[in-house]
Scaffold this active site. Structure first.
Site, PDB file in Angstrom:
ATOM      1  N   SER A 159      19.473 -95.471 -41.431  1.00 14.01           N
ATOM      2  CA  SER A 159      18.691 -95.031 -40.272  1.00 14.01           C
ATOM      3  C   SER A 159      19.567 -94.130 -39.405  1.00 14.01           C
ATOM      4  O   SER A 159      20.731 -93.891 -39.731  1.00 14.01           O
ATOM      5  CB  SER A 159      18.196 -96.248 -39.492  1.00 14.01           C
ATOM      6  OG  SER A 159      19.300 -97.011 -39.081  1.00 14.01           O
ATOM      7  N   SER A 160      19.020 -93.638 -38.332  1.00 16.56           N
ATOM      8  CA  SER A 160      19.748 -92.777 -37.380  1.00 16.56           C
ATOM      9  C   SER A 160      20.237 -91.465 -38.001  1.00 16.56           C
ATOM     10  O   SER A 160      21.311 -90.975 -37.673  1.00 16.56           O
ATOM     11  CB  SER A 160      20.953 -93.503 -36.761  1.00 16.56           C
ATOM     12  OG  SER A 160      20.554 -94.703 -36.191  1.00 16.56           O
ATOM     13  N   LEU A 161      19.453 -90.910 -38.915  1.00 14.02           N
ATOM     14  CA  LEU A 161      19.857 -89.632 -39.503  1.00 14.02           C
ATOM     15  C   LEU A 161      19.390 -88.445 -38.669  1.00 14.02           C
ATOM     16  O   LEU A 161      19.697 -87.303 -38.988  1.00 14.02           O
ATOM     17  CB  LEU A 161      19.263 -89.493 -40.919  1.00 14.02           C
ATOM     18  CG  LEU A 161      19.977 -90.268 -42.016  1.00 14.02           C
ATOM     19  CD1 LEU A 161      19.252 -90.076 -43.342  1.00 14.02           C
ATOM     20  CD2 LEU A 161      21.425 -89.820 -42.146  1.00 14.02           C
ATOM     21  N   ASP A 167      12.100-100.087 -46.584  1.00  6.14           N
ATOM     22  CA  ASP A 167      11.758-101.122 -45.600  1.00  6.14           C
ATOM     23  C   ASP A 167      10.390-101.711 -45.954  1.00  6.14           C
ATOM     24  O   ASP A 167       9.468-100.963 -46.286  1.00  6.14           O
ATOM     25  CB  ASP A 167      11.607-100.520 -44.188  1.00  6.14           C
ATOM     26  CG  ASP A 167      12.910 -99.978 -43.641  1.00  6.14           C
ATOM     27  OD1 ASP A 167      13.954-100.275 -44.220  1.00  6.14           O
ATOM     28  OD2 ASP A 167      12.861 -99.239 -42.626  1.00  6.14           O
ATOM     29  N   ILE A 168      10.273-103.028 -45.841  1.00  5.21           N
ATOM     30  CA  ILE A 168       8.971-103.657 -46.084  1.00  5.21           C
ATOM     31  C   ILE A 168       7.943-103.116 -45.085  1.00  5.21           C
ATOM     32  O   ILE A 168       6.823-102.777 -45.436  1.00  5.21           O
ATOM     33  CB  ILE A 168       9.084-105.196 -45.934  1.00  5.21           C
ATOM     34  CG1 ILE A 168       9.903-105.765 -47.089  1.00  5.21           C
ATOM     35  CG2 ILE A 168       7.696-105.843 -45.892  1.00  5.21           C
ATOM     36  CD1 ILE A 168      10.126-107.259 -47.004  1.00  5.21           C
ATOM     37  N   GLU A 169       8.369-103.004 -43.838  1.00  4.80           N
ATOM     38  CA  GLU A 169       7.435-102.627 -42.773  1.00  4.80           C
ATOM     39  C   GLU A 169       6.795-101.264 -42.971  1.00  4.80           C
ATOM     40  O   GLU A 169       5.669-101.035 -42.561  1.00  4.80           O
ATOM     41  CB  GLU A 169       8.175-102.621 -41.431  1.00  4.80           C
ATOM     42  CG  GLU A 169       8.393-103.995 -40.874  1.00  4.80           C
ATOM     43  CD  GLU A 169       8.981-103.936 -39.477  1.00  4.80           C
ATOM     44  OE1 GLU A 169       9.624-102.920 -39.150  1.00  4.80           O
ATOM     45  OE2 GLU A 169       8.785-104.899 -38.737  1.00  4.80           O
ATOM     46  N   LYS A 177      29.251 -87.721 -51.985  1.00  6.21           N
ATOM     47  CA  LYS A 177      28.580 -88.528 -53.013  1.00  6.21           C
ATOM     48  C   LYS A 177      27.062 -88.354 -52.964  1.00  6.21           C
ATOM     49  O   LYS A 177      26.437 -88.530 -51.918  1.00  6.21           O
ATOM     50  CB  LYS A 177      28.949 -90.009 -52.810  1.00  6.21           C
ATOM     51  CG  LYS A 177      30.411 -90.302 -53.133  1.00  6.21           C
ATOM     52  CD  LYS A 177      30.668 -90.062 -54.619  1.00  6.21           C
ATOM     53  CE  LYS A 177      32.101 -90.356 -55.004  1.00  6.21           C
ATOM     54  NZ  LYS A 177      32.373 -89.933 -56.408  1.00  6.21           N
ATOM     55  N   PRO A 226      23.637 -92.058 -53.350  1.00 11.01           N
ATOM     56  CA  PRO A 226      22.662 -92.664 -52.424  1.00 11.01           C
ATOM     57  C   PRO A 226      21.380 -91.837 -52.307  1.00 11.01           C
ATOM     58  O   PRO A 226      20.285 -92.403 -52.233  1.00 11.01           O
ATOM     59  CB  PRO A 226      23.421 -92.707 -51.089  1.00 11.01           C
ATOM     60  CG  PRO A 226      24.867 -92.693 -51.470  1.00 11.01           C
ATOM     61  CD  PRO A 226      24.950 -91.858 -52.717  1.00 11.01           C
ATOM     62  N   CYS A 232      12.395 -92.776  -9.410  1.00  7.51           N
ATOM     63  CA  CYS A 232      11.593 -93.982  -9.574  1.00  7.51           C
ATOM     64  C   CYS A 232      12.281 -95.163  -8.879  1.00  7.51           C
ATOM     65  O   CYS A 232      12.305 -95.196  -7.652  1.00  7.51           O
ATOM     66  CB  CYS A 232      11.297 -94.238 -11.043  1.00  7.51           C
ATOM     67  SG  CYS A 232       9.763 -95.142 -11.269  1.00  7.51           S
ATOM     68  N   HIS A 265       8.912 -89.372 -12.867  1.00  7.10           N
ATOM     69  CA  HIS A 265      10.029 -89.077 -13.777  1.00  7.10           C
ATOM     70  C   HIS A 265      10.046 -87.592 -14.152  1.00  7.10           C
ATOM     71  O   HIS A 265       9.529 -87.205 -15.207  1.00  7.10           O
ATOM     72  CB  HIS A 265       9.905 -89.932 -15.042  1.00  7.10           C
ATOM     73  CG  HIS A 265      10.179 -91.379 -14.809  1.00  7.10           C
ATOM     74  ND1 HIS A 265      11.455 -91.903 -14.815  1.00  7.10           N
ATOM     75  CD2 HIS A 265       9.357 -92.409 -14.522  1.00  7.10           C
ATOM     76  CE1 HIS A 265      11.399 -93.195 -14.555  1.00  7.10           C
ATOM     77  NE2 HIS A 265      10.134 -93.527 -14.384  1.00  7.10           N
ATOM     78  N   GLU A 274      12.374 -85.891 -15.295  1.00  6.77           N
ATOM     79  CA  GLU A 274      13.181 -85.609 -16.498  1.00  6.77           C
ATOM     80  C   GLU A 274      12.314 -85.495 -17.756  1.00  6.77           C
ATOM     81  O   GLU A 274      12.713 -84.860 -18.722  1.00  6.77           O
ATOM     82  CB  GLU A 274      14.264 -86.690 -16.681  1.00  6.77           C
ATOM     83  CG  GLU A 274      13.791 -88.079 -17.108  1.00  6.77           C
ATOM     84  CD  GLU A 274      13.362 -88.980 -15.957  1.00  6.77           C
ATOM     85  OE1 GLU A 274      12.979 -88.452 -14.887  1.00  6.77           O
ATOM     86  OE2 GLU A 274      13.367 -90.218 -16.147  1.00  6.77           O
TER      87      GLU A 274
HETATM   88  N1  GLN Z   1      10.878-101.224 -11.442  1.00 12.43           N
HETATM   89  C1  GLN Z   1      10.244-100.235 -10.647  1.00 12.43           C
HETATM   90  C2  GLN Z   1       8.731-100.351 -10.680  1.00 12.43           C
HETATM   91  O1  GLN Z   1       8.184-100.931 -11.574  1.00 12.43           O
HETATM   92  C3  GLN Z   1      10.679 -98.844 -11.050  1.00 12.43           C
HETATM   93  C4  GLN Z   1      10.282 -98.484 -12.428  1.00 12.43           C
HETATM   94  C5  GLN Z   1      11.007 -97.282 -12.938  1.00 12.43           C
HETATM   95  O2  GLN Z   1      12.053 -96.917 -12.421  1.00 12.43           O
HETATM   96  N2  GLN Z   1      10.495 -96.660 -14.005  1.00 12.43           N
HETATM   97  O3  GLN Z   1       8.075 -99.817  -9.805  1.00 12.43           O
END
Ligand code: GLN
Length: 543
Positions: A13-15, A146-148, A186, A189, A381, A515, A517
């Site tokens: 995993s993590s490739l 993986d079985i899953e 190699k 694999p 947040c 958020h 980001e």
């Molecule tokens: N724990 C906080 C809430 O539920 C902030 C959640 C978060 O930072 N995503 O409001």
């Protein structure tokens, strides 16, 4: 016609399958095709929303409020295509759908089975909502064997048969390890992994071989011969200097050309990769650097803050500087670590999202340090909530200020939200509601005060950002907090929920309930991150 690219992984995993899918999609997009990427997760959670970041890394939230796998963040960052709920399905969700249907009596006496009921559901998911798309890339989580993941493998095998010839291909990502003692790469694999795949009825069209050393032509031919693919379809994928170097690198190795060839598409025009070249130029030739201290809880696992890490990097691209991130465990400040010594070298302090009381006093102390020392501060947040509690306690005289998330409090500056308006109408929750999928999730609009710092940063007063939280800053404390210098500069359109707070008398102090980001892209850095890093650059000239 919509074509399908099924992406599986083998050996370990993590490739970096997610990154590979995102890069291939970006290359197809750079050739003018319309793309969408989907992720199939074999685990039994209905979504990753209730999993600890240590289990699964960040939970990525889409505009339509889905809590999804962090790979969807890569997909969005690389293609700019907004992901949707219909782009991520787990085995848990598939079973939940089927069992709900079974209880309703929809199967009319039939025995409900993996084949065809589960596989049909997976196929329906893969092919739904594909209007106007040229390519749908479907990444299957987990590793062959993986079985899953078996129902997913069976479903894509069937789908390949159901679709027209030439309408779908299989790309298999494997590892070609370097054995130092033998001084050799190699291929065994990879051979075993492909054998496993063919035993499930799937013959890969393209092999993407992750390797630490260049793959010699002889080994490439060997893999091709034993795995029943053409040598040109064995694509070496060496470790890249940066994730943003991957699309151009895979293009140079011929990945997108081989994919089109596997579909029988004669497309000789080169993709336009200027956007990626510009990003790499900004990353490789920075004109300075800044250090940002991220004071959080899950600092041991970088994946827990994946989008945050990328958004800070993008803020660096916007300012042509390198952003060094120092992950700081907030709890250490509660156990006696010297806060000033840790934070003094920082050009900016960021308190990210999080859950629970652990480390919260360390976060609040970090906010205070940033406020008092005029260090650029960004609260996201939970980080915004901590900034409000800090402001209440230390600038508004509300010494008992806290959040109901941490237990009962006489001064709930932050409290559980039980009612709010969404695009679907009034939402109601109680303290007893299930934890899964019940937060305020997804894109919500906010209205900014026209004279605020953030309105200047956004260049407007109407914004839409993604949320994931259960608690809210209590607008009832607005007056004392504003008297203490913390302005409520962004509110929900109905004026009830604080979305942004800022300190206009501070070099840069912004807290946001959402958020940002999640929406930052390397070629389109989020304005708040671009502005925060700009402030950190100014700070770096002072210290
Ligand atoms: N724990 C906080 C809430 O539920 C902030 C959640 C978060 O930072 N995503 O409001």
């Amino acid at each position: 016609m919509t074509r399908y690219i099924f992406i599986t992984g083998g050996v370990v995993s993590s490739l970096g399958k997610g990154l590979m899918a995102a890069s291939l999609a970006a290359l197809l997009q750079a050739r003018g095709y319309r793309v969408r990427i989907r992720k199939f997760d074999p685990y039994l959670n209905v979504d990753p929303g209730t999993m600890s970041p240590y289990q699964h890394g960040e939970v990525y939230v889409t505009d339509d409020g889905a809590e999804t796998d962090l790979d969807l963040g890569h997909y969005e960052r690389f293609t700019g295509v907004s992901a949707r709920q219909s782009d991520n399905v787990t085995q848990g969700r598939v079973y939940q759908t089927i069992i709900t249907r079974e209880r309703r009596g929809d199967y009319l006496g039939a025995t409900v089975q993996v084949i065809p009921h589960v596989t049909d559901e997976i196929k329906a998911f893969a092919t739904a909502d594909t209007e106007g798309l040229d390519f749908v890339l479907c990444e299957i989580g987990g590793t062959v064997g993986d079985i899953e993941s078996l129902p997913f493998m069976e479903a894509i095998r069937q789908l390949h048969n159901d679709l027209d010839r030439g309408q779908s291909i299989f790309v298999h990502v494997t590892l070609v390890p370097y054995i130092a003692a033998a001084g050799e790469l190699k291929t065994k694999p990879t051979q075993h992994s492909v054998r496993e795949l063919t035993s499930l009825g799937i013959q890969p069209d393209i092999l993407l071989c992750r390797c630490e050393h260049p793959l010699p032509e002889s080994e490439r031919r060997k893999i091709a011969l034993f795995c029943n693919v053409r040598p040109e379809a064995v694509i070496p994928a060496l470790d890249a200097s940066s994730i943003y170097a991957v699309p151009a690198q895979y293009h140079a190795e011929g990945l997108d050309a081989e994919v089109l060839r596997a579909f029988g598409i004669a497309d000789t025009t080169a993709p336009s990769l200027e956007r990626w070249a510009d990003i790499m130029d900004r990353q490789q030739n920075p004109e300075g650097e800044v250090t940002i201290g991220v004071v959080g809880k899950y600092v041991g696992l970088p994946d827990a803050y994946k989008s945050l890490h990328e958004a800070l990097t993008h803020g660096g691209f916007a300012n042509r500087v390198k952003v060094n991130i120092k992950w700081i465990d907030a709890e250490l400040f509660e156990k006696g670590d010297d806060l000033a010594a840790s934070l003094e070298p920082m050009h900016g302090i960021l308190v990210p999202g999080g859950f629970g009381v652990r480390g919260s006093e360390g976060k609040i102390a970090s906010v205070r340090f940033a406020r008092e020392r005029d260090v650029p501060f960004f609260g996201i947040c939970l980080g915004m909530q901590m900034a409000c509690i800090e402001g209440a306690r230390n600038t508004a005289g509300i010494t008992q200020a806290s959040t109901t998330e941490f237990g009962e409090t006489s001064e709930p500056v932050v409290g559980l939200i039980t009612e709010w308006m969404s695009a679907e109408g009034l939402q109601k929750r109680t303290a007893e509601t299930d934890l899964g999928g019940t937060m305020r999730l997804g894109a919500y609009p906010a209205r900014l005060d026209g004279n605020s710092v953030v309105a200047g940063i956004y260049g407007g007063t109407e914004i839409s950002e993604r949320h994931r939280h259960r608690y809210e800053v209590n607008a009832g404390y607005r007056e004392p907090l504003e008297k203490g210098g913390l302005n409520f500069s962004g509110m929900s359109p109905d004026g009830t929920l604080p979305e942004i707070v800022e300190r206009p008398d501070h070099p840069w102090f912004v807290g946001v309930q959402f958020h940002p980001e999640l929406k930052s892209k390397p070629f389109d850095p989020h304005p708040l991150f671009a502005s925060f890093i700009e402030a950190a650059v100014k700070q770096s000239r002072l210290v």
